[in-house]
Design an enzyme around this catalytic site. Structure first.
Site, short mmCIF file in Angstrom:
data_model
loop_
_atom_site.label_atom_id
_atom_site.label_comp_id
_atom_site.label_asym_id
_atom_site.label_seq_id
_atom_site.Cartn_x
_atom_site.Cartn_y
_atom_site.Cartn_z
CE LYS A 64 -31.46 -1.80 -28.11
NZ LYS A 64 -32.25 -1.12 -26.80
CG HIS A 84 -37.64 -8.62 -23.97
ND1 HIS A 84 -36.89 -8.39 -25.19
CD2 HIS A 84 -37.37 -7.47 -23.01
CE1 HIS A 84 -36.38 -7.21 -24.90
NE2 HIS A 84 -36.54 -6.65 -24.04
#
Length: 175
Positions: free
Chosen positions: A17, A52
């Protein structure tokens, strides 16, 4: 691409996601803002944050705000697009410090409605498992389900990502 005002991207843990939401941001000609709610409390979380960060280049402006997401969004500019990562951890942060979830929901939804730029919100889909025995966990699960429902109701598009594959639940997947 001219993105919708609010897109909600849902998925389970490690479903893809976040990567999908980042790709939506990068398809626009807007300046990307990463609104991070995670608090690095252990080595595993610090490693996930580092992963990330590696995916994002220097063009991204990062705002680290675990609680006042509404204020952070209102401080953005009209030529930006915000990736709010993520609603799940934001809610956990609220509950952990004793904030009222109800007023938090109201503030968050108002911030999305009045945002100076489009927002892509990421949230986990956690309500498909066994109902936990612990009171705090049951309360969190219930509030999180309501939060996702309210975000979905207010979103222009809702996309579920499973095994890295996006499925439009509401609206369409932005080109």
């Amino acid at each position: 691409m001219n993105p919708p005002r609010l897109v909600l991207v849902l998925g389970g843990a490690s479903s893809g996601k976040s990567e999908f939401a980042e790709s939506l941001v990068l398809k626009t000609a807007r300046s990307p803002v990463y609104l991070a709610t995670t608090v690095a409390q252990d080595d595993e979380t610090r490693e996930r944050i580092a992963q990330h960060r590696k995916r994002r280049n220097a063009d991204w402006r990062t705002i680290e705000e675990p609680i006042d997401v509404s204020g952070a969004i209102s401080g953005c500019c009209g030529d930006e697009i915000v990736l709010f990562e993520c609603a799940t951890l934001w809610l956990l942060n609220l509950l952990t410090v004793g904030h009222d979830a109800e007023s938090g929901f109201i503030d968050l939804l108002e911030a999305f409605k009045t945002a100076p730029c489009p927002v892509i919100a990421v949230s986990n889909e956690i309500g498909m498992g066994v109902v936990p025995r612990e009171t705090f966990t049951r309360t969190f699960l219930s509030l999180h389900g309501r939060l996702n429902q309210e975000l979905s109701e207010n979103a222009d598009a809702v996309i579920l990502v499973a095994a890295g594959l996006p499925l439009a639940l509401k609206g369409s997947i932005p080109p």
